[in-house]
Design a protein around this motif. Sequence first.
Motif, PDB file in Angstrom:
ATOM      1  N   GLY A  34       0.770  -1.234   0.000  1.00 52.30           N
ATOM      2  CA  GLY A  34       0.000   0.000   0.000  1.00 52.30           C
ATOM      3  C   GLY A  34       0.802   1.285   0.000  1.00 52.30           C
ATOM      4  N   HIS A  35       2.098   1.213  -0.128  1.00 59.62           N
ATOM      5  CA  HIS A  35       2.927   2.421  -0.167  1.00 59.62           C
ATOM      6  C   HIS A  35       3.025   2.941  -1.597  1.00 59.62           C
ATOM      7  CE1 HIS A  35       4.275   2.176   3.985  1.00 59.62           C
ATOM      8  NE2 HIS A  35       4.279   0.858   3.804  1.00 59.62           N
ATOM      9  N   ALA A  36       3.016   4.248  -1.732  1.00 62.33           N
ATOM     10  CA  ALA A  36       3.148   4.866  -3.048  1.00 62.33           C
ATOM     11  C   ALA A  36       4.607   4.795  -3.480  1.00 62.33           C
ATOM     12  CB  ALA A  36       2.684   6.317  -2.996  1.00 62.33           C
ATOM     13  N   VAL A  37       4.847   4.043  -4.529  1.00 64.62           N
ATOM     14  CA  VAL A  37       6.202   3.856  -5.036  1.00 64.62           C
ATOM     15  C   VAL A  37       6.173   4.046  -6.541  1.00 64.62           C
ATOM     16  CG1 VAL A  37       8.080   2.189  -5.300  1.00 64.62           C
ATOM     17  CG2 VAL A  37       6.765   2.215  -3.187  1.00 64.62           C
ATOM     18  N   GLU A  58       8.967   3.494   8.088  1.00 64.96           N
ATOM     19  CA  GLU A  58       8.352   2.227   8.474  1.00 64.96           C
ATOM     20  C   GLU A  58       8.917   1.640   9.756  1.00 64.96           C
ATOM     21  OE1 GLU A  58       5.742   0.171   7.234  1.00 64.96           O
ATOM     22  OE2 GLU A  58       5.323   2.176   6.482  1.00 64.96           O
ATOM     23  N   THR A  59      10.188   1.844   9.996  1.00 67.31           N
ATOM     24  CA  THR A  59      10.801   1.174  11.139  1.00 67.31           C
ATOM     25  C   THR A  59      11.023   2.100  12.320  1.00 67.31           C
ATOM     26  OG1 THR A  59      12.981   1.482  10.169  1.00 67.31           O
ATOM     27  CG2 THR A  59      11.864  -0.608   9.728  1.00 67.31           C
ATOM     28  N   GLY A  60      10.711   3.364  12.147  1.00 62.71           N
ATOM     29  CA  GLY A  60      10.782   4.308  13.270  1.00 62.71           C
ATOM     30  C   GLY A  60      12.129   4.326  13.960  1.00 62.71           C
ATOM     31  N   THR A 104      10.268  -8.446   5.048  1.00 57.02           N
ATOM     32  CA  THR A 104       9.397  -9.189   5.952  1.00 57.02           C
ATOM     33  C   THR A 104       8.601  -8.238   6.854  1.00 57.02           C
ATOM     34  OG1 THR A 104      11.093  -9.437   7.673  1.00 57.02           O
ATOM     35  CG2 THR A 104      10.969 -11.160   5.976  1.00 57.02           C
ATOM     36  N   HIS A 105       9.095  -7.022   7.008  1.00 52.24           N
ATOM     37  CA  HIS A 105       8.396  -6.008   7.803  1.00 52.24           C
ATOM     38  C   HIS A 105       6.992  -5.741   7.262  1.00 52.24           C
ATOM     39  CE1 HIS A 105       7.630  -2.273   9.976  1.00 52.24           C
ATOM     40  NE2 HIS A 105       7.322  -1.747   8.824  1.00 52.24           N
ATOM     41  N   PHE A 106       6.837  -5.873   5.945  1.00 60.25           N
ATOM     42  CA  PHE A 106       5.562  -5.586   5.305  1.00 60.25           C
ATOM     43  C   PHE A 106       4.568  -6.723   5.451  1.00 60.25           C
ATOM     44  CE2 PHE A 106       8.591  -2.859   3.007  1.00 60.25           C
ATOM     45  CZ  PHE A 106       8.028  -1.642   3.315  1.00 60.25           C
ATOM     46  N   GLY A 107       5.022  -7.878   5.897  1.00 60.54           N
ATOM     47  CA  GLY A 107       4.139  -9.007   6.198  1.00 60.54           C
ATOM     48  C   GLY A 107       3.462  -9.642   5.011  1.00 60.54           C
ATOM     49  N   LEU A 108       4.063  -9.559   3.849  1.00 67.61           N
ATOM     50  CA  LEU A 108       3.459 -10.175   2.646  1.00 67.61           C
ATOM     51  C   LEU A 108       4.133 -11.479   2.332  1.00 67.61           C
ATOM     52  CD1 LEU A 108       3.111  -7.022   0.418  1.00 67.61           C
ATOM     53  CD2 LEU A 108       1.368  -8.090   1.824  1.00 67.61           C
TER      54      LEU A 108
END
Length: 169
Positions: free
Chosen positions: A51-54, A74-76, A165-169
């Motif tokens: 869902g990120h605009a790329v 994303e990772t703060g 993997t952070h994006f969980g897909l």
Amino acid sequence: MSAITGTPVPETGGNGPHWDEICSWRGRCMNLYARSDEIVCETLMVAEAAGHAVDLTLPPHEQLGTLRDLAEAETGGNGKRSNVVRAIDAWTKLGARRPFVVNGVVTALMQNRERWHARFDSMVGEGESVKIDQWIADKIEAEAFEEVLDAAYTLLSVELEQFQTHFGL
């Protein structure tokens, strides 16, 4: 003419005794740049799917800043952020040599029989003008650059695979 000493350096063109070695070194470096483009593009595609605009129309090596911004957002403030950003920053620093290795016209130069020297001529468009530049490297400098490039690629690929993997897909 040697950029270092100012003395004439005979050109051997594409048929000197070290030509195959120069081409082999260049090919290994080009492969690392291409592989980095692949992992950057994969990461951007995963981010887009999440869902990120790329903008995937730009070459991957021109999107490292976008990827860095995405990693920071994303990772703060956790430790993972610094690893991903550090890997992107390390790879970005090596981008200055990319036009020479990937698109430059290479000429073998001979100063002695023991090790090769090569000149990489590059022309890069910058807005309304063209920047003409060259890099002269000897075997020792080139091999040291390849080692740094390989280490930076390894770090980048590991960190971006984990970041995906952070994006969980």
